[in-house]
Design a protein around this motif. Structure first.
Motif, mmCIF file in Angstrom:
data_model
loop_
_atom_site.group_PDB
_atom_site.id
_atom_site.type_symbol
_atom_site.label_atom_id
_atom_site.label_comp_id
_atom_site.label_asym_id
_atom_site.label_seq_id
_atom_site.Cartn_x
_atom_site.Cartn_y
_atom_site.Cartn_z
ATOM 1 N N GLY A 48 1.404 3.957 -9.074
ATOM 2 C CA GLY A 48 0.704 2.942 -8.304
ATOM 3 C C GLY A 48 0.355 3.366 -6.893
ATOM 4 O O GLY A 48 -0.083 2.549 -6.080
ATOM 5 N N ALA A 49 0.528 4.656 -6.589
ATOM 6 C CA ALA A 49 0.216 5.170 -5.253
ATOM 7 C C ALA A 49 -1.186 5.771 -5.231
ATOM 8 O O ALA A 49 -1.737 6.158 -6.257
ATOM 9 C CB ALA A 49 1.235 6.223 -4.837
ATOM 10 N N ASP A 91 -13.912 -0.693 0.087
ATOM 11 C CA ASP A 91 -12.703 -0.689 -0.744
ATOM 12 C C ASP A 91 -12.965 -0.146 -2.151
ATOM 13 O O ASP A 91 -12.406 -0.627 -3.136
ATOM 14 C CB ASP A 91 -12.113 -2.104 -0.824
ATOM 15 C CG ASP A 91 -10.658 -2.110 -1.269
ATOM 16 O OD1 ASP A 91 -9.950 -1.120 -0.995
ATOM 17 O OD2 ASP A 91 -10.232 -3.095 -1.913
ATOM 18 N N ILE A 92 -13.806 0.897 -2.250
ATOM 19 C CA ILE A 92 -14.087 1.459 -3.578
ATOM 20 C C ILE A 92 -13.352 2.780 -3.841
ATOM 21 O O ILE A 92 -13.294 3.228 -4.982
ATOM 22 C CB ILE A 92 -15.599 1.682 -3.797
ATOM 23 C CG1 ILE A 92 -16.168 2.706 -2.796
ATOM 24 C CG2 ILE A 92 -16.368 0.379 -3.747
ATOM 25 C CD1 ILE A 92 -17.588 3.175 -3.136
ATOM 26 N N ILE A 93 -12.799 3.401 -2.792
ATOM 27 C CA ILE A 93 -12.191 4.718 -2.970
ATOM 28 C C ILE A 93 -10.776 4.579 -3.544
ATOM 29 O O ILE A 93 -9.940 3.876 -2.994
ATOM 30 C CB ILE A 93 -12.152 5.501 -1.641
ATOM 31 C CG1 ILE A 93 -13.575 5.676 -1.092
ATOM 32 C CG2 ILE A 93 -11.483 6.872 -1.837
ATOM 33 C CD1 ILE A 93 -14.511 6.445 -1.993
ATOM 34 N N THR A 94 -10.537 5.265 -4.654
ATOM 35 C CA THR A 94 -9.249 5.164 -5.356
ATOM 36 C C THR A 94 -8.449 6.467 -5.334
ATOM 37 O O THR A 94 -7.293 6.495 -5.750
ATOM 38 C CB THR A 94 -9.482 4.724 -6.811
ATOM 39 O OG1 THR A 94 -10.520 5.526 -7.398
ATOM 40 C CG2 THR A 94 -9.924 3.264 -6.867
ATOM 41 N N ARG A 122 0.844 -1.202 0.000
ATOM 42 C CA ARG A 122 0.000 0.000 0.000
ATOM 43 C C ARG A 122 0.879 1.252 0.000
ATOM 44 O O ARG A 122 1.683 1.459 0.902
ATOM 45 C CB ARG A 122 -0.905 0.034 1.234
ATOM 46 C CG ARG A 122 -2.036 -0.957 1.223
ATOM 47 C CD ARG A 122 -2.985 -0.672 2.392
ATOM 48 N NE ARG A 122 -4.012 0.298 2.048
ATOM 49 C CZ ARG A 122 -4.775 0.928 2.946
ATOM 50 N NH1 ARG A 122 -4.585 0.729 4.233
ATOM 51 N NH2 ARG A 122 -5.707 1.775 2.564
ATOM 52 N N LYS A 123 0.701 2.070 -1.030
ATOM 53 C CA LYS A 123 1.474 3.307 -1.150
ATOM 54 C C LYS A 123 0.520 4.504 -1.234
ATOM 55 O O LYS A 123 -0.498 4.435 -1.918
ATOM 56 C CB LYS A 123 2.353 3.276 -2.405
ATOM 57 C CG LYS A 123 3.382 2.170 -2.436
ATOM 58 C CD LYS A 123 4.383 2.380 -3.563
ATOM 59 C CE LYS A 123 3.733 2.255 -4.922
ATOM 60 N NZ LYS A 123 4.717 2.425 -6.032
ATOM 61 N N ILE A 124 0.870 5.572 -0.539
ATOM 62 C CA ILE A 124 0.079 6.795 -0.612
ATOM 63 C C ILE A 124 1.016 7.981 -0.821
ATOM 64 O O ILE A 124 2.107 8.038 -0.246
ATOM 65 C CB ILE A 124 -0.780 6.997 0.660
ATOM 66 C CG1 ILE A 124 -1.716 8.204 0.502
ATOM 67 C CG2 ILE A 124 0.070 7.131 1.915
ATOM 68 C CD1 ILE A 124 -2.778 8.301 1.590
ATOM 69 N N SER A 125 0.600 8.895 -1.680
ATOM 70 C CA SER A 125 1.344 10.133 -1.898
ATOM 71 C C SER A 125 0.448 11.311 -1.545
ATOM 72 O O SER A 125 -0.699 11.390 -2.009
ATOM 73 C CB SER A 125 1.810 10.254 -3.351
ATOM 74 O OG SER A 125 2.842 9.335 -3.630
ATOM 75 N N ILE A 182 4.667 5.910 2.543
ATOM 76 C CA ILE A 182 3.970 7.199 2.546
ATOM 77 C C ILE A 182 4.944 8.273 2.084
ATOM 78 O O ILE A 182 6.063 8.377 2.586
ATOM 79 C CB ILE A 182 3.386 7.525 3.939
ATOM 80 C CG1 ILE A 182 2.586 8.836 3.898
ATOM 81 C CG2 ILE A 182 4.442 7.567 5.015
ATOM 82 C CD1 ILE A 182 1.693 9.040 5.116
ATOM 83 N N ASP A 183 4.527 9.041 1.084
ATOM 84 C CA ASP A 183 5.401 10.041 0.467
ATOM 85 C C ASP A 183 4.681 11.385 0.476
ATOM 86 O O ASP A 183 3.713 11.584 -0.254
ATOM 87 C CB ASP A 183 5.725 9.614 -0.976
ATOM 88 C CG ASP A 183 6.570 10.646 -1.704
ATOM 89 O OD1 ASP A 183 7.255 11.450 -1.026
ATOM 90 O OD2 ASP A 183 6.551 10.657 -2.947
ATOM 91 N N ASP A 184 5.153 12.289 1.329
ATOM 92 C CA ASP A 184 4.608 13.642 1.341
ATOM 93 C C ASP A 184 5.400 14.476 0.341
ATOM 94 O O ASP A 184 6.568 14.796 0.562
ATOM 95 C CB ASP A 184 4.704 14.249 2.739
ATOM 96 C CG ASP A 184 4.007 15.598 2.830
ATOM 97 O OD1 ASP A 184 3.653 16.166 1.776
ATOM 98 O OD2 ASP A 184 3.831 16.096 3.958
ATOM 99 N N GLN A 185 4.757 14.822 -0.768
ATOM 100 C CA GLN A 185 5.441 15.523 -1.852
ATOM 101 C C GLN A 185 5.448 17.035 -1.680
ATOM 102 O O GLN A 185 5.876 17.754 -2.583
ATOM 103 C CB GLN A 185 4.804 15.140 -3.194
ATOM 104 C CG GLN A 185 4.915 13.658 -3.496
ATOM 105 C CD GLN A 185 4.545 13.326 -4.924
ATOM 106 O OE1 GLN A 185 4.262 14.194 -5.749
ATOM 107 N NE2 GLN A 185 4.537 12.048 -5.243
#
Length: 298
Positions: A88-89, A261-264, A2-5, A43-46
């Motif tokens: 893919g994040a 699990d629908i939120i993208t 699981r990756k989030i930006s 987790i990547d805070d850009q």
């Protein structure tokens, strides 16, 4: 994995009340990165998109406030969101006023053929230059995203519309202008006003929303305006409307979205620390994000 930006959009060009440009900073101060670290592998805070301090300009033809600047900055956000999804994040955008949704949806929509949108908000944000009482673009992003509005805004990303009206669900509406009501009826947009939230209960509203969107979409974007919550729970917003969704109801909504699990993709907007009480609204935003991404008590 699981990756989030996270990307901050400190823009206040879509309305008149200063302070909402500090929303991303307030949300970070409330501990968003630390809270989400336990829920994601990466987790990547850009950081923030640079907005600067441009002079306020009213477009002489349309009477829209900061039209060219909002279009320009929305284009930058669209590119960033597009890039995040390509890696893919999960893209999480921090606002800023709600006009930032124009850019977010332009970036997200490139990756889905049948994008769905949950608009969690006291307002419909379905105004155009012709129907807007104020000329403030933060009251127009949903209209723009269905292809209604100035072409500088509707054509960001090189295509329009970003989302079909039948793939939208508005939750928590309690302040709609006449032009917005007309557009909702013309396009058949699904709306759960506070009347429905009170009458049906939030669990039923979310069950129906999830079922409705699961059938017809291949991805769902959550656009959550903190003024969707009642001002007692989220006082730090520019356009508060009494009689809103409670903090607990909002948690339930986010928890049910997590289970579905629908939120993208998602954005949380209109946090204005200048109008807040001890960062209460940003703290609420972070707590709701945690619930959206699967944080549980047990």
């Amino acid at each position: 994995m699981r990756k989030i930006s996270i990307i901050g959009m400190p823009m206040d060009l879509g309305q008149m009340r200063r302070g909402v440009d500090m929303g991303p900073s307030a949300i970070r101060y409330a501990g968003v990165v630390e809270r989400l670290q336990t829920l994601f592998d990466v987790i990547d805070d850009q950081g923030d998109i640079a907005i600067g301090r441009p002079e306020v300009k009213i477009d002489p033809e349309s009477n829209l406030r900061n039209l060219e600047l909002v279009a320009e900055k929305s284009g930058l956000l669209a590119e960033e969101v597009d890039n995040i999804i390509s890696t893919g994040a999960f893209p999480l955008v921090l606002g800023g006023d709600h006009s930032i949704a124009i850019g977010t949806l332009a970036g997200v929509a490139k990756h889905y053929k049948k994008l769905g949108v949950i608009w969690y908000d006291a307002h419909g944000d379905l105004n155009t230059a012709e129907t807007s009482p104020s000329g403030n673009i933060h009251g127009m992003p949903l209209a723009v995203s269905i292809g209604e509005g100035h072409e500088l805004l509707t054509n960001i990303g090189g295509f329009t519309p970003k989302v079909l009206p039948e793939n939208i669900v508005i939750i928590g509406a309690r302040c709609l202008d006449d032009g917005e009501k007309k557009l909702i009826k013309e396009h058949g947009i699904k709306v759960y006003t506070m009347h429905e939230v009170d009458r049906l209960g939030m669990a039923r509203v979310m069950e129906e929303t999830i079922g409705y969107l699961k059938e017809r979409t291949d991805g769902v974007h959550l656009s959550l305006d903190l003024d969707g919550l009642d001002p007692t729970d989220a006082p730090g917003v520019g356009t508060p409307v009494t009689g809103g969704i409670s903090y607990r109801e909002s948690h339930l909504a986010m928890e049910m979205l997590a289970e579905s699990d629908i939120i993208t993709s998602a954005e949380f907007v209109e946090v204005n620390p200048i109008l807040d009480e001890k960062n209460k609204t940003a703290i609420a935003a972070v707590a709701l994000m945690a619930s959206l991404f699967g944080d549980k008590l047990l």
